[in-house]
Motif scaffolding. Structure first.
Motif, PDB file in Angstrom:
ATOM      1  N   CYS A  53      -6.793  57.641  64.818  1.00 57.91           N
ATOM      2  CA  CYS A  53      -8.102  57.455  65.369  1.00 57.91           C
ATOM      3  C   CYS A  53      -8.025  57.900  67.095  1.00 57.91           C
ATOM      4  O   CYS A  53      -7.058  57.220  67.630  1.00 57.91           O
ATOM      5  CB  CYS A  53      -8.644  56.050  65.197  1.00 57.91           C
ATOM      6  SG  CYS A  53     -10.099  55.644  66.028  1.00 57.91           S
ATOM      7  N   CYS A  72      -8.971  54.407  68.954  1.00 50.73           N
ATOM      8  CA  CYS A  72      -8.191  53.182  69.167  1.00 50.73           C
ATOM      9  C   CYS A  72      -6.699  53.411  68.799  1.00 50.73           C
ATOM     10  O   CYS A  72      -5.541  52.643  68.995  1.00 50.73           O
ATOM     11  CB  CYS A  72      -8.546  52.078  68.562  1.00 50.73           C
ATOM     12  SG  CYS A  72      -8.437  52.445  66.569  1.00 50.73           S
ATOM     13  N   CYS A 102     -11.520  55.825  62.905  1.00 52.18           N
ATOM     14  CA  CYS A 102     -10.766  54.722  61.745  1.00 52.18           C
ATOM     15  C   CYS A 102     -12.160  53.994  61.258  1.00 52.18           C
ATOM     16  O   CYS A 102     -12.056  53.468  59.884  1.00 52.18           O
ATOM     17  CB  CYS A 102      -9.727  54.095  62.467  1.00 52.18           C
ATOM     18  SG  CYS A 102     -10.530  52.770  63.385  1.00 52.18           S
ATOM     19  N   CYS A 126     -15.484  51.977  65.837  1.00 57.38           N
ATOM     20  CA  CYS A 126     -14.804  53.182  67.051  1.00 57.38           C
ATOM     21  C   CYS A 126     -15.918  54.167  67.158  1.00 57.38           C
ATOM     22  O   CYS A 126     -16.232  54.730  67.844  1.00 57.38           O
ATOM     23  CB  CYS A 126     -13.444  53.583  66.489  1.00 57.38           C
ATOM     24  SG  CYS A 126     -11.998  52.374  66.819  1.00 57.38           S
TER      25      CYS A 126
HETATM   26 ZN   LIG Z   1     -10.179  53.433  65.710  1.00 59.62          ZN
END
Ligand SMILES: [Zn+2]
Length: 236
Positions: free
Chosen positions: A184, A187, A200, A204
């Motif tokens: 991702c 994050c 993800c 996010c």
């Molecule tokens: Zn993420």
């Protein structure tokens, strides 16, 4: 026709129940079966579990969480995800005997921490370089076995080392489902992606959308005080 199909299904279910009953008699099997449900039997699900495992802050786990995680790691190391189209193959059958011995020790928290670091490093390499290397110890032996019932050959690892069992299941999971592995950009978490999935989680995705909206909206709101310049993109 339909009847016989239903009958066959019923028979299968009965057989499954008998199998379950026999298995559950083994020490620690109940905990392992529960761990299996959490890890998942499909390689994609197991990859999801590995990704989550890499992200967990182990210092924050409660005693119950630790106990669950230890059994999940043991389950994964011994059995791993099922190989599609074959019978259920344990990846370490020496390990299997070991774990069902009620006097044997379960892996320590330190071992789990080491496995987490190891898995993180392998997933990182796999994402960055497109490949990763998993070493086998001299004492570990790969066995390839012909199965006439399924008309396939199966491969399993003979080891009494939990790290090696884990590594083998890990390699197998990555081979089956690793093409979907993504990191991702928001994050940093690893996750098995569906097609067209960049982030993800919706969380996010939303965070990034909000940031984009804010950076777009900010200059526009300043510009809106001067009528007529609204459509011009302000340069910073
Ligand atoms: Zn993420």
């Amino acid at each position: 026709m339909k009847n016989t199909k239903a009958e066959r299904r019923l028979k299968d279910l009965q057989r499954l129940k008998e199998l379950e009953r026999d298995l559950l008699l083994q020490p620690r099997m109940k905990e392992l079966m529960q761990a299996c449900m959490r890890v998942g039997l499909k390689p994609g699900e197991a990859l999801g579990w590995i990704s989550d495992f890499c992200k967990w802050d182990l210092d924050q786990l409660s005693d119950g969480d630790w106990q669950n995680l230890i059994y999940e790691v043991v389950w994964f190391a011994i059995y791993g995800p099922a190989i599609p189209g074959t019978e259920f193959v344990p990846s370490g059958d020496y390990l299997q005997d070991l774990i069902h011995d009620p006097n044997s020790r379960l892996p320590s928290q330190k071992m789990i921490e080491e496995l987490q670091q190891w898995a993180k490093a392998r997933l990182g390499e796999f994402i960055e370089d497109g490949e990763t290397y998993i070493s086998l110890q001299p004492a570990s032996v790969l066995m390839v076995k012909r199965d006439r019932k399924t008309a396939r050959a199966e491969m399993m690892l003979k080891t009494n080392n939990l790290y090696q069992g884990f590594a083998f299941s890990f390699a197998h999971t990555l081979r089956e489902a690793g093409a979907r592995l993504n990191q991702c950009p928001e994050c940093g978490k690893y996750y098995p992606a569906r097609s067209n999935q960049t982030y993800c989680s919706p969380r996010c995705q939303n965070r990034v959308s909000l940031q984009k909206f804010r950076t777009k909206a900010q200059p526009a709101s300043r510009a809106s005080k001067k009528p007529g310049t609204r459509k011009q993109k302000p340069k910073r």
